[in-house]
Design an enzyme around this catalytic site. Structure first.
Site, PDB file in Angstrom:
ATOM      1  N   ASP A 149       0.854  -1.193   0.000  1.00 50.73           N
ATOM      2  CA  ASP A 149       0.000   0.000   0.000  1.00 50.73           C
ATOM      3  C   ASP A 149       0.887   1.240   0.000  1.00 50.73           C
ATOM      4  O   ASP A 149       1.931   1.256   0.644  1.00 50.73           O
ATOM      5  CB  ASP A 149      -0.913   0.013   1.240  1.00 50.73           C
ATOM      6  CG  ASP A 149      -2.112   0.941   1.073  1.00 50.73           C
ATOM      7  OD1 ASP A 149      -3.256   0.437   1.068  1.00 50.73           O
ATOM      8  OD2 ASP A 149      -1.905   2.173   0.940  1.00 50.73           O
TER       9      ASP A 149
ATOM     10  N   ASP B 262       4.068   1.566  -4.520  1.00 44.82           N
ATOM     11  CA  ASP B 262       3.059   2.012  -5.485  1.00 44.82           C
ATOM     12  C   ASP B 262       2.837   0.894  -6.507  1.00 44.82           C
ATOM     13  O   ASP B 262       3.788   0.488  -7.194  1.00 44.82           O
ATOM     14  CB  ASP B 262       3.604   3.286  -6.160  1.00 44.82           C
ATOM     15  CG  ASP B 262       2.679   3.856  -7.205  1.00 44.82           C
ATOM     16  OD1 ASP B 262       1.697   3.179  -7.597  1.00 44.82           O
ATOM     17  OD2 ASP B 262       2.943   4.986  -7.660  1.00 44.82           O
TER      18      ASP B 262
ATOM     19  N   ASN C  35      -6.487  -5.083  -5.264  1.00 42.06           N
ATOM     20  CA  ASN C  35      -7.567  -4.259  -4.703  1.00 42.06           C
ATOM     21  C   ASN C  35      -7.294  -2.756  -4.797  1.00 42.06           C
ATOM     22  O   ASN C  35      -8.244  -1.972  -4.876  1.00 42.06           O
ATOM     23  CB  ASN C  35      -7.783  -4.663  -3.233  1.00 42.06           C
ATOM     24  CG  ASN C  35      -8.586  -3.635  -2.466  1.00 42.06           C
ATOM     25  OD1 ASN C  35      -9.811  -3.562  -2.592  1.00 42.06           O
ATOM     26  ND2 ASN C  35      -7.904  -2.800  -1.681  1.00 42.06           N
TER      27      ASN C  35
ATOM     28  N   TYR D  25     -12.260   6.086 -14.762  1.00 41.64           N
ATOM     29  CA  TYR D  25     -12.433   4.974 -13.805  1.00 41.64           C
ATOM     30  C   TYR D  25     -13.163   3.783 -14.457  1.00 41.64           C
ATOM     31  O   TYR D  25     -12.715   2.641 -14.357  1.00 41.64           O
ATOM     32  CB  TYR D  25     -13.215   5.493 -12.602  1.00 41.64           C
ATOM     33  CG  TYR D  25     -13.399   4.496 -11.477  1.00 41.64           C
ATOM     34  CD1 TYR D  25     -12.381   4.245 -10.564  1.00 41.64           C
ATOM     35  CD2 TYR D  25     -14.614   3.831 -11.299  1.00 41.64           C
ATOM     36  CE1 TYR D  25     -12.558   3.360  -9.509  1.00 41.64           C
ATOM     37  CE2 TYR D  25     -14.800   2.948 -10.253  1.00 41.64           C
ATOM     38  CZ  TYR D  25     -13.774   2.714  -9.358  1.00 41.64           C
ATOM     39  OH  TYR D  25     -13.961   1.824  -8.319  1.00 41.64           O
TER      40      TYR D  25
ATOM     41  N   LYS E  98     -11.702  -0.006 -15.101  1.00 41.82           N
ATOM     42  CA  LYS E  98     -12.315  -1.205 -14.516  1.00 41.82           C
ATOM     43  C   LYS E  98     -12.804  -2.157 -15.612  1.00 41.82           C
ATOM     44  O   LYS E  98     -12.814  -3.370 -15.426  1.00 41.82           O
ATOM     45  CB  LYS E  98     -13.457  -0.807 -13.573  1.00 41.82           C
ATOM     46  CG  LYS E  98     -12.982  -0.026 -12.337  1.00 41.82           C
ATOM     47  CD  LYS E  98     -12.013  -0.827 -11.468  1.00 41.82           C
ATOM     48  CE  LYS E  98     -11.732  -0.161 -10.129  1.00 41.82           C
ATOM     49  NZ  LYS E  98     -10.822  -0.936  -9.275  1.00 41.82           N
TER      50      LYS E  98
END
Ligand SMILES: NC(=O)c1ccc[n+]([C@@H]2O[C@H](COP(=O)([O-])OP(=O)(O)OC[C@H]3O[C@@H](n4cnc5c(N)ncnc54)[C@H](O)[C@@H]3O)[C@@H](O)[C@H]2O)c1
Length: 244
Positions: free
Chosen positions: A36, A57, A84, A148, A152
């Site tokens: 993270d 990253d 995630n 976005y 996805k």
């Protein structure tokens, strides 16, 4: 579902949905490695010697390479990868900066691609593995999310391609597509937008990070061994498309 002695990698595991996924795997006995970029802000309350957190990253190839080699030297294998980590930078296209497109694509699509590229060779050698990508119901199209939703949607395609490429190595690759989930990411929206999104869900309520973690642990389990290349919507029915 049991994960004793399984080594699980979760990106973006410091907070929100990722932190809940980490909690579920720890509870089921796994050794969990987090990557993270804001590890210092970790809201994960589980101080556990089976939890190892690294800062980095996902969109940086060098960070990903050194993290994965650290996981393998510390734990010897990788059984499960959960991609995630993700970000939003919403705006209608005529107001969106090029940088908002690039940043979202880098974290949400290139990040999982880099992680999968490193982990694929390890899982191919092991002849076993589970990859679960956290996409979003928005891959079907969301107003104000040209960056976005595209990232996805790309992640859905990546999931299906890797399911094909890794099937003979006994590695499954699936995706979970959350609808509106109550996390710091969605609470960063204006409250009136959050309420509007919530009221558009058939059941009228947002999901919880635990709703996502339950689907993720199932897809990562031995019990899901014959499921691959699938996109499971966990969205309270929002993806059905028609609502009154
Ligand atoms: N919350 C929702 O309603 C919702 C809906 C659909 C999909 N999702 C997806 O679920 C995932 C988690 O979302 P969340 O709501 O928990 O978000 P969040 O913002 O609460 O948490 C995201 C985590 O990812 C980390 N992260 C961000 N960029 C990173 C990078 N470049 N490298 C490493 N780590 C990074 C952050 O530090 C943070 O810990 C994301 O992929 C998101 O797109 C969320």
């Amino acid at each position: 579902m049991k994960f004793e002695n399984k080594v699980v990698v979760v990106t973006g595991g410091a907070r929100g949905i990722g932190a809940e996924i980490v909690k579920h795997f720890l509870h089921a006995g796994a050794i969990v490695h987090i990557l993270d970029k804001d590890i210092a802000d970790s809201s994960n309350p589980d101080k556990n010697d089976r939890l190892i957190a690294s800062s980095g990253d996902v969109s940086n190839a060098e960070d990903v390479k050194s993290f994965i080699s650290h996981v393998v030297s510390a734990s010897g294998k990788i059984d499960v990868l959960i991609n995630n980590a993700g970000i939003i930078r919403d705006s209608v296209i005529w107001k969106m900066e090029e940088d908002d497109f690039d940043a979202v694509m880098d974290v949400n699509l290139k990040g999982p691609w880099l992680m999968c590229r490193e982990v694929a060779s390890i899982m191919r050698e092991q002849k076993s593995g589970r990859i679960v990508n956290i996409t979003s119901r928005s891959w079907l199209g969301n107003f104000g999310q040209s960056n976005y939703s595209s990232s996805k949607g790309g992640l859905v395609s990546l999931t299906r391609v890797l399911a094909l490429e890794l099937a003979r190595s006994n590695v499954t690759v699936n995706a979970v597509a959350p609808g509106l989930i109550d996390t710091p990411m969605t609470r960063s929206m204006k409250p009136e937008i959050y309420d509007q999104l919530q009221s558009a869900i058939p059941g009228g309520k947002a999901g919880t990070p635990a709703d996502i973690a339950n689907a993720v642990t199932f897809l990562a389990s031995d019990e899901a061994q014959y499921i691959t290349g699938q996109i499971i919507h966990v969205d309270g029915g929002k993806s059905i498309g028609a609502n009154v």
